[in-house]
Design a protein around this motif. Structure first.
Motif, PDB file in Angstrom:
ATOM      1  N   SER A 104       0.862  -1.184   0.000  1.00 48.76           N
ATOM      2  CA  SER A 104       0.000   0.000   0.000  1.00 48.76           C
ATOM      3  C   SER A 104       0.893   1.228   0.000  1.00 48.76           C
ATOM      4  O   SER A 104       1.824   1.323   0.798  1.00 48.76           O
ATOM      5  CB  SER A 104      -0.895   0.021   1.232  1.00 48.76           C
ATOM      6  OG  SER A 104      -1.784  -1.075   1.204  1.00 48.76           O
ATOM      7  N   SER A 105       0.584   2.176  -0.886  1.00 53.09           N
ATOM      8  CA  SER A 105       1.399   3.387  -0.963  1.00 53.09           C
ATOM      9  C   SER A 105       1.139   4.273   0.255  1.00 53.09           C
ATOM     10  O   SER A 105       0.136   4.138   0.951  1.00 53.09           O
ATOM     11  CB  SER A 105       1.086   4.152  -2.240  1.00 53.09           C
ATOM     12  OG  SER A 105      -0.225   4.667  -2.188  1.00 53.09           O
ATOM     13  N   LYS A 106       2.051   5.211   0.486  1.00 54.24           N
ATOM     14  CA  LYS A 106       1.907   6.119   1.627  1.00 54.24           C
ATOM     15  C   LYS A 106       0.670   6.992   1.480  1.00 54.24           C
ATOM     16  O   LYS A 106       0.004   7.311   2.460  1.00 54.24           O
ATOM     17  CB  LYS A 106       3.146   6.995   1.761  1.00 54.24           C
ATOM     18  CG  LYS A 106       4.387   6.210   2.138  1.00 54.24           C
ATOM     19  CD  LYS A 106       5.607   7.103   2.100  1.00 54.24           C
ATOM     20  CE  LYS A 106       6.874   6.279   2.239  1.00 54.24           C
ATOM     21  NZ  LYS A 106       8.079   7.064   1.995  1.00 54.24           N
ATOM     22  N   GLY A 107       0.378   7.394   0.243  1.00 51.74           N
ATOM     23  CA  GLY A 107      -0.799   8.224   0.001  1.00 51.74           C
ATOM     24  C   GLY A 107      -2.089   7.482   0.315  1.00 51.74           C
ATOM     25  O   GLY A 107      -2.993   8.033   0.948  1.00 51.74           O
ATOM     26  N   ARG A 108      -2.199   6.241  -0.095  1.00 52.08           N
ATOM     27  CA  ARG A 108      -3.393   5.440   0.175  1.00 52.08           C
ATOM     28  C   ARG A 108      -3.532   5.179   1.673  1.00 52.08           C
ATOM     29  O   ARG A 108      -4.624   5.245   2.231  1.00 52.08           O
ATOM     30  CB  ARG A 108      -3.324   4.129  -0.598  1.00 52.08           C
ATOM     31  CG  ARG A 108      -4.576   3.289  -0.494  1.00 52.08           C
ATOM     32  CD  ARG A 108      -4.496   2.071  -1.387  1.00 52.08           C
ATOM     33  NE  ARG A 108      -4.637   2.424  -2.779  1.00 52.08           N
ATOM     34  CZ  ARG A 108      -5.794   2.456  -3.438  1.00 52.08           C
ATOM     35  NH1 ARG A 108      -6.917   2.196  -2.796  1.00 52.08           N
ATOM     36  NH2 ARG A 108      -5.836   2.761  -4.701  1.00 52.08           N
ATOM     37  N   ARG A 109      -2.399   4.896   2.301  1.00 48.21           N
ATOM     38  CA  ARG A 109      -2.405   4.651   3.752  1.00 48.21           C
ATOM     39  C   ARG A 109      -2.855   5.902   4.510  1.00 48.21           C
ATOM     40  O   ARG A 109      -3.685   5.839   5.408  1.00 48.21           O
ATOM     41  CB  ARG A 109      -1.000   4.253   4.194  1.00 48.21           C
ATOM     42  CG  ARG A 109      -0.859   4.030   5.695  1.00 48.21           C
ATOM     43  CD  ARG A 109       0.583   4.059   6.100  1.00 48.21           C
ATOM     44  NE  ARG A 109       1.148   5.397   5.913  1.00 48.21           N
ATOM     45  CZ  ARG A 109       2.437   5.666   5.872  1.00 48.21           C
ATOM     46  NH1 ARG A 109       3.328   4.689   5.969  1.00 48.21           N
ATOM     47  NH2 ARG A 109       2.865   6.885   5.721  1.00 48.21           N
ATOM     48  N   ALA A 138      -6.758   9.634   7.533  1.00 41.85           N
ATOM     49  CA  ALA A 138      -7.097  11.056   7.639  1.00 41.85           C
ATOM     50  C   ALA A 138      -8.420  11.282   8.359  1.00 41.85           C
ATOM     51  O   ALA A 138      -8.630  12.341   8.945  1.00 41.85           O
ATOM     52  CB  ALA A 138      -7.152  11.686   6.250  1.00 41.85           C
ATOM     53  N   ASN A 139      -9.334  10.318   8.325  1.00 42.49           N
ATOM     54  CA  ASN A 139     -10.651  10.497   8.919  1.00 42.49           C
ATOM     55  C   ASN A 139     -10.703  10.083  10.380  1.00 42.49           C
ATOM     56  O   ASN A 139     -11.730  10.208  11.018  1.00 42.49           O
ATOM     57  CB  ASN A 139     -11.698   9.700   8.140  1.00 42.49           C
ATOM     58  CG  ASN A 139     -11.852  10.228   6.736  1.00 42.49           C
ATOM     59  OD1 ASN A 139     -11.909  11.430   6.549  1.00 42.49           O
ATOM     60  ND2 ASN A 139     -11.890   9.349   5.765  1.00 42.49           N
ATOM     61  N   TRP A 140      -9.600   9.584  10.931  1.00 39.33           N
ATOM     62  CA  TRP A 140      -9.563   9.140  12.320  1.00 39.33           C
ATOM     63  C   TRP A 140      -9.087  10.298  13.177  1.00 39.33           C
ATOM     64  O   TRP A 140      -7.905  10.529  13.364  1.00 39.33           O
ATOM     65  CB  TRP A 140      -8.623   7.947  12.447  1.00 39.33           C
ATOM     66  CG  TRP A 140      -8.781   7.207  13.709  1.00 39.33           C
ATOM     67  CD1 TRP A 140      -9.690   6.226  13.965  1.00 39.33           C
ATOM     68  CD2 TRP A 140      -8.013   7.370  14.909  1.00 39.33           C
ATOM     69  NE1 TRP A 140      -9.535   5.764  15.244  1.00 39.33           N
ATOM     70  CE2 TRP A 140      -8.512   6.450  15.841  1.00 39.33           C
ATOM     71  CE3 TRP A 140      -6.968   8.201  15.279  1.00 39.33           C
ATOM     72  CZ2 TRP A 140      -7.999   6.348  17.119  1.00 39.33           C
ATOM     73  CZ3 TRP A 140      -6.459   8.095  16.559  1.00 39.33           C
ATOM     74  CH2 TRP A 140      -6.969   7.184  17.448  1.00 39.33           C
ATOM     75  N   LYS A 141     -10.019  11.079  13.679  1.00 39.42           N
ATOM     76  CA  LYS A 141      -9.650  12.263  14.451  1.00 39.42           C
ATOM     77  C   LYS A 141     -10.594  12.418  15.634  1.00 39.42           C
ATOM     78  O   LYS A 141     -11.700  11.878  15.646  1.00 39.42           O
ATOM     79  CB  LYS A 141      -9.666  13.506  13.584  1.00 39.42           C
ATOM     80  CG  LYS A 141     -10.952  13.751  12.838  1.00 39.42           C
ATOM     81  CD  LYS A 141     -10.811  14.903  11.870  1.00 39.42           C
ATOM     82  CE  LYS A 141     -11.999  15.019  10.967  1.00 39.42           C
ATOM     83  NZ  LYS A 141     -11.967  14.130   9.838  1.00 39.42           N
ATOM     84  N   MET A 142     -10.135  13.183  16.612  1.00 42.33           N
ATOM     85  CA  MET A 142     -10.951  13.414  17.800  1.00 42.33           C
ATOM     86  C   MET A 142     -12.028  14.452  17.498  1.00 42.33           C
ATOM     87  O   MET A 142     -11.857  15.315  16.639  1.00 42.33           O
ATOM     88  CB  MET A 142     -10.079  13.914  18.953  1.00 42.33           C
ATOM     89  CG  MET A 142      -9.120  12.886  19.471  1.00 42.33           C
ATOM     90  SD  MET A 142      -8.158  13.485  20.849  1.00 42.33           S
ATOM     91  CE  MET A 142      -9.414  13.540  22.101  1.00 42.33           C
ATOM     92  N   SER A 143     -13.132  14.363  18.224  1.00 43.52           N
ATOM     93  CA  SER A 143     -14.197  15.343  18.081  1.00 43.52           C
ATOM     94  C   SER A 143     -14.355  16.100  19.396  1.00 43.52           C
ATOM     95  O   SER A 143     -13.946  15.636  20.457  1.00 43.52           O
ATOM     96  CB  SER A 143     -15.511  14.657  17.708  1.00 43.52           C
ATOM     97  OG  SER A 143     -15.864  13.727  18.716  1.00 43.52           O
ATOM     98  N   ASN A 144     -14.953  17.284  19.319  1.00 38.93           N
ATOM     99  CA  ASN A 144     -15.176  18.079  20.515  1.00 38.93           C
ATOM    100  C   ASN A 144     -16.206  17.390  21.408  1.00 38.93           C
ATOM    101  O   ASN A 144     -17.185  16.837  20.913  1.00 38.93           O
ATOM    102  CB  ASN A 144     -15.689  19.472  20.149  1.00 38.93           C
ATOM    103  CG  ASN A 144     -14.639  20.290  19.452  1.00 38.93           C
ATOM    104  OD1 ASN A 144     -13.452  20.088  19.657  1.00 38.93           O
ATOM    105  ND2 ASN A 144     -15.071  21.220  18.613  1.00 38.93           N
ATOM    106  N   PRO A 145     -16.025  17.454  22.738  1.00 40.33           N
ATOM    107  CA  PRO A 145     -17.023  16.841  23.615  1.00 40.33           C
ATOM    108  C   PRO A 145     -18.332  17.635  23.583  1.00 40.33           C
ATOM    109  O   PRO A 145     -18.326  18.869  23.468  1.00 40.33           O
ATOM    110  CB  PRO A 145     -16.376  16.907  24.999  1.00 40.33           C
ATOM    111  CG  PRO A 145     -15.391  18.013  24.900  1.00 40.33           C
ATOM    112  CD  PRO A 145     -14.907  18.030  23.477  1.00 40.33           C
ATOM    113  N   THR A 146     -19.444  16.935  23.679  1.00 39.40           N
ATOM    114  CA  THR A 146     -20.747  17.574  23.701  1.00 39.40           C
ATOM    115  C   THR A 146     -20.991  18.159  25.086  1.00 39.40           C
ATOM    116  O   THR A 146     -20.780  17.481  26.087  1.00 39.40           O
ATOM    117  CB  THR A 146     -21.847  16.547  23.375  1.00 39.40           C
ATOM    118  OG1 THR A 146     -21.522  15.898  22.155  1.00 39.40           O
ATOM    119  CG2 THR A 146     -23.204  17.214  23.245  1.00 39.40           C
ATOM    120  N   LEU A 147     -21.401  19.406  25.143  1.00 47.43           N
ATOM    121  CA  LEU A 147     -21.670  20.058  26.417  1.00 47.43           C
ATOM    122  C   LEU A 147     -23.105  20.572  26.429  1.00 47.43           C
ATOM    123  O   LEU A 147     -23.614  21.055  25.419  1.00 47.43           O
ATOM    124  CB  LEU A 147     -20.700  21.223  26.635  1.00 47.43           C
ATOM    125  CG  LEU A 147     -19.224  20.870  26.737  1.00 47.43           C
ATOM    126  CD1 LEU A 147     -18.383  22.133  26.827  1.00 47.43           C
ATOM    127  CD2 LEU A 147     -18.954  19.980  27.928  1.00 47.43           C
TER     128      LEU A 147
END
Length: 59
Positions: free
Chosen positions: A9-14, A19-28
């Motif tokens: 798998s190329s670095k770009g595909r990896r 890229a979509n695995w990120k933290m989200s702001n907590p709901t308050l």
């Protein structure tokens, strides 16, 4: 048997996949008793109440 990829798998595909695995702001939400911002379904740290009932005594 273990998983064995046929091709590299190329670095770009990896990186596109990661890229979509990120933290989200907590709901308050506002506390119904004191109006302080808090995480929903938890005891309020400011007044110690949950569902308009005092659960914990706060100094």
């Amino acid at each position: 048997m273990s998983i064995c990829p046929k091709n590299k798998s190329s670095k770009g595909r990896r990186d596109k996949r990661r890229a979509n695995w990120k933290m989200s702001n907590p709901t308050l939400v506002k506390c119904s008793k004191c109006g302080e911002l808090m995480v929903p379904h938890r005891v309020c740290k400011a007044c110690g109440s949950y569902n308009k009932k005092e659960i914990v005594t706060v100094d």
